[in-house]
Design a protein around this motif. Structure first.
Motif, PDB file in Angstrom:
ATOM      1  N   GLU A   1      -4.263  -8.201  -6.243  1.00 23.42           N
ATOM      2  CA  GLU A   1      -3.561  -7.675  -7.414  1.00 23.42           C
ATOM      3  C   GLU A   1      -2.612  -8.694  -8.039  1.00 23.42           C
ATOM      4  O   GLU A   1      -2.375  -8.659  -9.247  1.00 23.42           O
ATOM      5  CB  GLU A   1      -2.803  -6.404  -7.036  1.00 23.42           C
ATOM      6  CG  GLU A   1      -3.721  -5.248  -6.676  1.00 23.42           C
ATOM      7  CD  GLU A   1      -3.027  -3.902  -6.745  1.00 23.42           C
ATOM      8  OE1 GLU A   1      -1.893  -3.829  -7.281  1.00 23.42           O
ATOM      9  OE2 GLU A   1      -3.622  -2.928  -6.263  1.00 23.42           O
TER      10      GLU A   1
ATOM     11  N   ASP B   1       5.176   3.941  -8.154  1.00 26.81           N
ATOM     12  CA  ASP B   1       4.316   3.592  -9.288  1.00 26.81           C
ATOM     13  C   ASP B   1       3.546   2.313  -8.964  1.00 26.81           C
ATOM     14  O   ASP B   1       3.941   1.220  -9.346  1.00 26.81           O
ATOM     15  CB  ASP B   1       5.179   3.414 -10.539  1.00 26.81           C
ATOM     16  CG  ASP B   1       4.351   3.051 -11.758  1.00 26.81           C
ATOM     17  OD1 ASP B   1       3.138   3.305 -11.735  1.00 26.81           O
ATOM     18  OD2 ASP B   1       4.935   2.514 -12.724  1.00 26.81           O
ATOM     19  N   GLY B   2       2.457   2.446  -8.243  1.00 24.98           N
ATOM     20  CA  GLY B   2       1.622   1.295  -7.919  1.00 24.98           C
ATOM     21  C   GLY B   2       2.143   0.480  -6.757  1.00 24.98           C
ATOM     22  O   GLY B   2       3.160   0.793  -6.143  1.00 24.98           O
ATOM     23  N   THR B   3       1.442  -0.595  -6.458  1.00 24.01           N
ATOM     24  CA  THR B   3       1.763  -1.428  -5.298  1.00 24.01           C
ATOM     25  C   THR B   3       2.991  -2.305  -5.494  1.00 24.01           C
ATOM     26  O   THR B   3       3.493  -2.891  -4.540  1.00 24.01           O
ATOM     27  CB  THR B   3       0.587  -2.357  -4.958  1.00 24.01           C
ATOM     28  OG1 THR B   3       0.364  -3.248  -6.073  1.00 24.01           O
ATOM     29  CG2 THR B   3      -0.679  -1.570  -4.661  1.00 24.01           C
ATOM     30  N   LYS B   4       3.449  -2.432  -6.736  1.00 28.07           N
ATOM     31  CA  LYS B   4       4.540  -3.360  -7.086  1.00 28.07           C
ATOM     32  C   LYS B   4       4.125  -4.821  -6.870  1.00 28.07           C
ATOM     33  O   LYS B   4       4.977  -5.697  -6.664  1.00 28.07           O
ATOM     34  CB  LYS B   4       5.818  -3.072  -6.291  1.00 28.07           C
ATOM     35  CG  LYS B   4       6.305  -1.629  -6.395  1.00 28.07           C
ATOM     36  CD  LYS B   4       6.741  -1.263  -7.793  1.00 28.07           C
ATOM     37  CE  LYS B   4       7.297   0.146  -7.859  1.00 28.07           C
ATOM     38  NZ  LYS B   4       7.624   0.576  -9.217  1.00 28.07           N
TER      39      LYS B   4
ATOM     40  N   ASN C   1       3.794   1.554  -1.196  1.00 29.45           N
ATOM     41  CA  ASN C   1       4.377   1.665  -2.540  1.00 29.45           C
ATOM     42  C   ASN C   1       3.480   2.489  -3.457  1.00 29.45           C
ATOM     43  O   ASN C   1       3.965   3.297  -4.262  1.00 29.45           O
ATOM     44  CB  ASN C   1       4.552   0.271  -3.162  1.00 29.45           C
ATOM     45  CG  ASN C   1       5.662  -0.540  -2.537  1.00 29.45           C
ATOM     46  OD1 ASN C   1       6.479  -0.025  -1.789  1.00 29.45           O
ATOM     47  ND2 ASN C   1       5.683  -1.830  -2.845  1.00 29.45           N
ATOM     48  N   SER C   2       2.183   2.292  -3.334  1.00 28.36           N
ATOM     49  CA  SER C   2       1.249   2.953  -4.240  1.00 28.36           C
ATOM     50  C   SER C   2       1.138   4.450  -3.974  1.00 28.36           C
ATOM     51  O   SER C   2       0.673   5.201  -4.840  1.00 28.36           O
ATOM     52  CB  SER C   2      -0.141   2.308  -4.133  1.00 28.36           C
ATOM     53  OG  SER C   2      -0.746   2.586  -2.890  1.00 28.36           O
TER      54      SER C   2
ATOM     55  N   ILE D   1       0.832  -1.209   0.000  1.00 26.39           N
ATOM     56  CA  ILE D   1       0.000   0.000   0.000  1.00 26.39           C
ATOM     57  C   ILE D   1       0.861   1.251   0.000  1.00 26.39           C
ATOM     58  O   ILE D   1       0.601   2.196  -0.749  1.00 26.39           O
ATOM     59  CB  ILE D   1      -0.987  -0.013   1.182  1.00 26.39           C
ATOM     60  CG1 ILE D   1      -2.024  -1.127   0.986  1.00 26.39           C
ATOM     61  CG2 ILE D   1      -1.687   1.343   1.321  1.00 26.39           C
ATOM     62  CD1 ILE D   1      -3.002  -1.292   2.140  1.00 26.39           C
TER      63      ILE D   1
ATOM     64  N   ASN E   1      -2.684  -5.016   3.799  1.00 29.63           N
ATOM     65  CA  ASN E   1      -1.642  -5.098   2.778  1.00 29.63           C
ATOM     66  C   ASN E   1      -1.607  -6.482   2.129  1.00 29.63           C
ATOM     67  O   ASN E   1      -1.454  -6.587   0.911  1.00 29.63           O
ATOM     68  CB  ASN E   1      -0.275  -4.762   3.391  1.00 29.63           C
ATOM     69  CG  ASN E   1       0.006  -3.283   3.417  1.00 29.63           C
ATOM     70  OD1 ASN E   1       0.587  -2.727   2.498  1.00 29.63           O
ATOM     71  ND2 ASN E   1      -0.437  -2.620   4.485  1.00 29.63           N
TER      72      ASN E   1
END
Length: 336
Positions: free
Chosen positions: A295, A254-257, A249-250, A247, A288
């Motif tokens: 995803e 660039d996004g959750t990875k 990361n987002s 979370i 998380n």
């Protein structure tokens, strides 16, 4: 049970949690009132709505500002107890949590005040079934001399601190800047970890420095290792895990990875899932895991493996580690 319930209920460990980053707006207002401080927001809701991060630096600016309400030993105890009580409902049974003493001593709060409050909460957390250990982080945008001073301040509390880490703004603050401090900490018996935040300048070089020059035992974040097969090989061969935080990361990258975390897992890296600063990047450890599961389309078996990884790379002694792993196996068996 459905997947969300499975994720919430399975016994979990968390290895990447900044306790100051669990300071929810409601508690900020409570502590501000207790300490006679004014906050620049009309309400907790307004404060939460003002959180607007698009990179690491913009997050850190609000993160450090928010710490101003932490003044007394009781404040630090209440901060940590609020976290423990919240995650007890998410199946957490063990946590190694970061704290940032320089962020407090630099504004006149005694080291003893910080760690004594956290220690009291750790003892109280055992009543809600959570075992915990402390990791003392050095702020990488402070001087090496300040880090050495902090290491010296920690000496009287050595038995309360399992390891040291490195966090805060990574720009122009590579791991090598703190090589001597970490060498000294290793000599004193501390375990070693360092942040390599997502998508930072020279990120793969920083991961290499952590592995080859500092000799860390795990890396916090570190998902950019996927860009260098040689780094992935080192992580796998040496059993060095990554403490990933989808979370957060987002919010700063660039996004959750999620795809990267899954790819690292499939290549044999001991990846783990954690919450980072859950009051600012809304989502605690189970949240998380749930985001990553959706995803990355993870199966139950893959969730179990990620949960086991956290205990595997934890800084528990072997008998404690095995007891937790056995507990997970028994729990999973009971769900079939």
């Amino acid at each position: 049970m459905d997947m969300d319930e499975f994720i919430r209920s399975i016994p979990k460990a968390e290895l990447h949690l900044h306790i100051e980053g669990s300071l929810e707006p409601e508690l900020k207002f409570e502590l501000a009132a207790r300490n006679g401080l004014e906050l620049p927001y009309a309400s907790a809701g307004a404060m939460r709505a003002a959180y607007d991060f698009d990179d690491l630096s913009s997050f850190l600016a609000q993160y450090y500002e928010g710490m101003s309400v932490l003044v007394t030993e009781e404040d630090f105890r209440d901060l940590a107890m609020a976290y423990f009580e919240r995650v007890a409902a998410q199946g957490l049974v063990y946590v190694e949590m970061f704290f940032d003493p320089q962020a407090h001593t630099s504004r006149g709060i005694a080291f003893e005040t910080v760690i004594s409050g956290l220690r009291r909460a750790q003892q109280g957390a055992e009543d809600v079934g959570i075992r915990s250990q402390l990791i003392m982080c050095f702020l990488r945008d402070h001087s090496v001399e300040s880090a050495f001073e902090t290491l010296e301040q920690a000496a009287d509390y050595r038995e309360w601190i399992v390891g040291v880490g490195l966090d805060s703004d990574e720009r122009d603050n590579p791991p090598l800047k703190f090589r001597e401090v970490f060498a000294a900490a290793r000599e004193q018996g501390y375990r070693l970890t360092m942040h390599c935040d997502v998508d930072q300048q020279d990120t793969t070089e920083h991961i290499r420095q952590c592995l080859e020059d500092i000799g860390v035992e795990r890396i916090d974040h570190g998902s950019n290792a996927i860009e260098d097969p040689g780094l992935v090989t080192q992580l796998v061969e040496r059993g060095i895990g990554l403490t990933n935080c989808p979370i957060s990361n987002s919010f700063v990258g660039d996004g959750t990875k999620a795809g990267v975390i899954r790819a690292l897992h499939e290549q044999g890296v001991l990846v783990t899932v954690n919450s980072d600063d859950p009051a600012y990047f809304p989502g605690y450890v189970a949240d998380n895991l749930a985001v990553l599961q959706r995803e990355a389309d993870l199966s139950r078996d893959e969730i179990v493996q990620l949960v086991r990884n956290a205990f595997t790379i934890s800084w528990l002694d072997e008998s404690e580690r095995q007891a937790y792993l056995d507990r997970i196996d028994s729990w999973v068996e009971g769900t079939h």
